[in-house]
Write an enzyme that holds these catalytic residues in place. Structure first.
Site, PDB file in Angstrom:
ATOM      1  CG  HIS A  49      -0.250  -0.272   2.521  1.00 21.88           C
ATOM      2  ND1 HIS A  49       0.616   0.642   3.084  1.00 21.88           N
ATOM      3  CD2 HIS A  49      -0.247  -1.340   3.365  1.00 21.88           C
ATOM      4  CE1 HIS A  49       1.086   0.168   4.222  1.00 21.88           C
ATOM      5  NE2 HIS A  49       0.599  -1.052   4.414  1.00 21.88           N
ATOM      6  CD  GLU A  50       0.728   5.635  -2.353  1.00 19.03           C
ATOM      7  OE1 GLU A  50       1.643   6.384  -1.991  1.00 19.03           O
ATOM      8  OE2 GLU A  50       0.661   5.164  -3.500  1.00 19.03           O
ATOM      9  CB  SER A  70      -2.333  -1.672   8.337  1.00 17.11           C
ATOM     10  OG  SER A  70      -2.139  -3.024   8.710  1.00 17.11           O
ATOM     11  CB  SER A  71      -0.982  -5.728   4.806  1.00 18.33           C
ATOM     12  OG  SER A  71       0.171  -5.118   4.276  1.00 18.33           O
ATOM     13  NE  ARG A  72      -1.800  -8.671  11.056  1.00 15.90           N
ATOM     14  CZ  ARG A  72      -0.478  -8.669  11.288  1.00 15.90           C
ATOM     15  NH1 ARG A  72       0.163  -7.525  11.388  1.00 15.90           N
ATOM     16  NH2 ARG A  72       0.175  -9.806  11.421  1.00 15.90           N
ATOM     17  CG  HIS A 120       4.268  -1.747   2.115  1.00 16.91           C
ATOM     18  ND1 HIS A 120       2.963  -2.162   2.057  1.00 16.91           N
ATOM     19  CD2 HIS A 120       4.824  -2.410   3.159  1.00 16.91           C
ATOM     20  CE1 HIS A 120       2.735  -3.046   3.014  1.00 16.91           C
ATOM     21  NE2 HIS A 120       3.844  -3.212   3.713  1.00 16.91           N
TER      22      HIS A 120
HETATM   23  P1  AMP Z   1       4.866  -4.740   6.754  1.00 18.77           P
HETATM   24  O1  AMP Z   1       4.786  -5.249   5.353  1.00 18.77           O
HETATM   25  O2  AMP Z   1       3.548  -4.462   7.393  1.00 18.77           O
HETATM   26  O3  AMP Z   1       5.777  -5.595   7.617  1.00 18.77           O
HETATM   27  O4  AMP Z   1       5.569  -3.320   6.673  1.00 18.77           O
HETATM   28  C1  AMP Z   1       6.795  -3.161   6.013  1.00 18.77           C
HETATM   29  C2  AMP Z   1       7.334  -1.790   6.323  1.00 18.77           C
HETATM   30  O5  AMP Z   1       6.385  -0.809   5.922  1.00 18.77           O
HETATM   31  C3  AMP Z   1       7.574  -1.585   7.837  1.00 18.77           C
HETATM   32  O6  AMP Z   1       8.750  -0.831   8.037  1.00 18.77           O
HETATM   33  C4  AMP Z   1       6.357  -0.796   8.242  1.00 18.77           C
HETATM   34  O7  AMP Z   1       6.553   0.016   9.367  1.00 18.77           O
HETATM   35  C5  AMP Z   1       6.119   0.054   7.008  1.00 18.77           C
HETATM   36  N1  AMP Z   1       4.739   0.524   6.966  1.00 18.77           N
HETATM   37  C6  AMP Z   1       3.612  -0.215   7.065  1.00 18.77           C
HETATM   38  N2  AMP Z   1       2.525   0.574   7.056  1.00 18.77           N
HETATM   39  C7  AMP Z   1       2.969   1.844   6.962  1.00 18.77           C
HETATM   40  C8  AMP Z   1       2.344   3.124   6.916  1.00 18.77           C
HETATM   41  N3  AMP Z   1       1.008   3.253   6.962  1.00 18.77           N
HETATM   42  N4  AMP Z   1       3.115   4.210   6.812  1.00 18.77           N
HETATM   43  C9  AMP Z   1       4.465   4.105   6.769  1.00 18.77           C
HETATM   44  N5  AMP Z   1       5.128   2.934   6.813  1.00 18.77           N
HETATM   45  C10 AMP Z   1       4.384   1.818   6.906  1.00 18.77           C
END
Ligand code: AMP
Length: 282
Positions: free
Chosen positions: A34-35, A185-187, A37
């Site tokens: 998402h944005e 969030s992916s969730r 990432h």
């Molecule tokens: P994840 O795939 O959820 O493990 O996230 C991968 C990276 O993206 C981690 O460093 C997260 O903190 C970051 N991330 C996830 N969601 C956001 C967000 N809404 N804004 C900024 N960074 C994010």
């Protein structure tokens, strides 16, 4: 953009890059981009010669009753988004290559990991630190980029890198939000429409804290109960995991907002456990 799934191929290529003198940045992710990432990838694109992104749903950071099996995945879409964001190498390893059957080495930052999310997810940061340490060893990046949405993760990884003298700079980037303020969030994909509307109040509540502080309420016990009341009223499908006020880099609880304090929350909404945080100025 190259897509590599072999650990060996990725590691060799990154070693060549490091030896060639090119500046590399790694963005570790679990995919379903998402944005949030993409903002990390774009920062890496602007600040490094070569952008490396890992996409790996790390089993070691999920508890037995958590959502490893149903964690959202869409590799094709992720590849397109990574390519459009200027990523040079997308690394998509398989779990059995990352963790051999007799894998027996773990990286733990036990002090910082006991606070906040560590209370309800006791093995989470050990899994995160181990995989990030492995990814850093494979990728040998100059910089690794993390989002502040997972503030505690950024703090724990920064401490790990310092304590282990890892030759990498850890960079934290701001939270990217939906229009109504919900942290991306992916969730969020788990939320029904009704839950999704309620989830926006997680951030709205955090924003009220700064107003309450400005109006003279600086005791964190009072602020915590006001925020919990707000959530109970506005997120009826929610169940609070925690609301904490902590020192931003030590994560220890603070009683009063007299300097910069991190307000951090985790709320279960439907089947999603959502986290968010905000720095509150004293
Ligand atoms: P994840 O795939 O959820 O493990 O996230 C991968 C990276 O993206 C981690 O460093 C997260 O903190 C970051 N991330 C996830 N969601 C956001 C967000 N809404 N804004 C900024 N960074 C994010």
């Amino acid at each position: 953009m190259q897509v590599l799934s072999s650990v060996h191929a990725f590691q060799n290529q990154c070693l060549d890059l490091r030896c060639s003198g090119r500046v590399t940045a790694l963005v570790p992710t679990m995919g379903y981009f998402h944005e949030g990432h993409l903002s990390l990838m774009r920062w890496a694109r602007e600040n490094a010669d070569t952008v490396l992104v890992s996409l790996f749903v790390n089993p070691a950071q999920f508890g037995p009753a958590e959502d490893l099996d149903r964690y959202p995945r869409d590799l094709e879409r992720d590849q397109d988004l990574a390519r459009e964001s200027g990523v040079d190498i997308l690394f998509t390893p398989q779990a059995d290559e990352v963790y051999s059957p007799n894998h027996d080495t773990w990286v733990d930052v036990p002090g910082l990991s006991t606070y906040l999310c560590g209370q309800s997810r006791p093995h989470f940061f050990r899994g995160v630190c181990t995989v990030v340490c492995k990814l850093l060893n494979m990728a040998l990046p100059h910089t690794a980029v993390f989002g502040q949405k997972d503030w505690q993760q950024m703090v724990v990884i920064t401490r790990m890198a310092r304590d282990l003298n890892l030759p990498v700079q850890i960079v934290g980037r701001p939270i990217v939000r939906e229009e109504d303020g919900l942290a991306m969030s992916s969730r969020n994909a788990y939320l029904s429409d009704q839950e999704r509307r309620q989830a926006a109040h997680i951030y709205a509540g955090l924003q009220y804290i700064q107003d309450w502080v400005r109006d003279g309420e600086t005791g964190t016990a009072k602020l915590k109960s006001r925020l919990e009341d707000y959530y109970a009223r506005n997120i009826p499908s929610g169940r609070i995991d925690y609301v904490h006020f902590v020192h931003p880099w030590e994560l220890t609880p603070v009683d009063r907002i007299d300097s910069q304090v991190l307000a951090a929350v985790a709320v279960h909404v439907g089947s999603a456990r959502l986290i968010d945080n905000m720095l509150i100025q004293g």
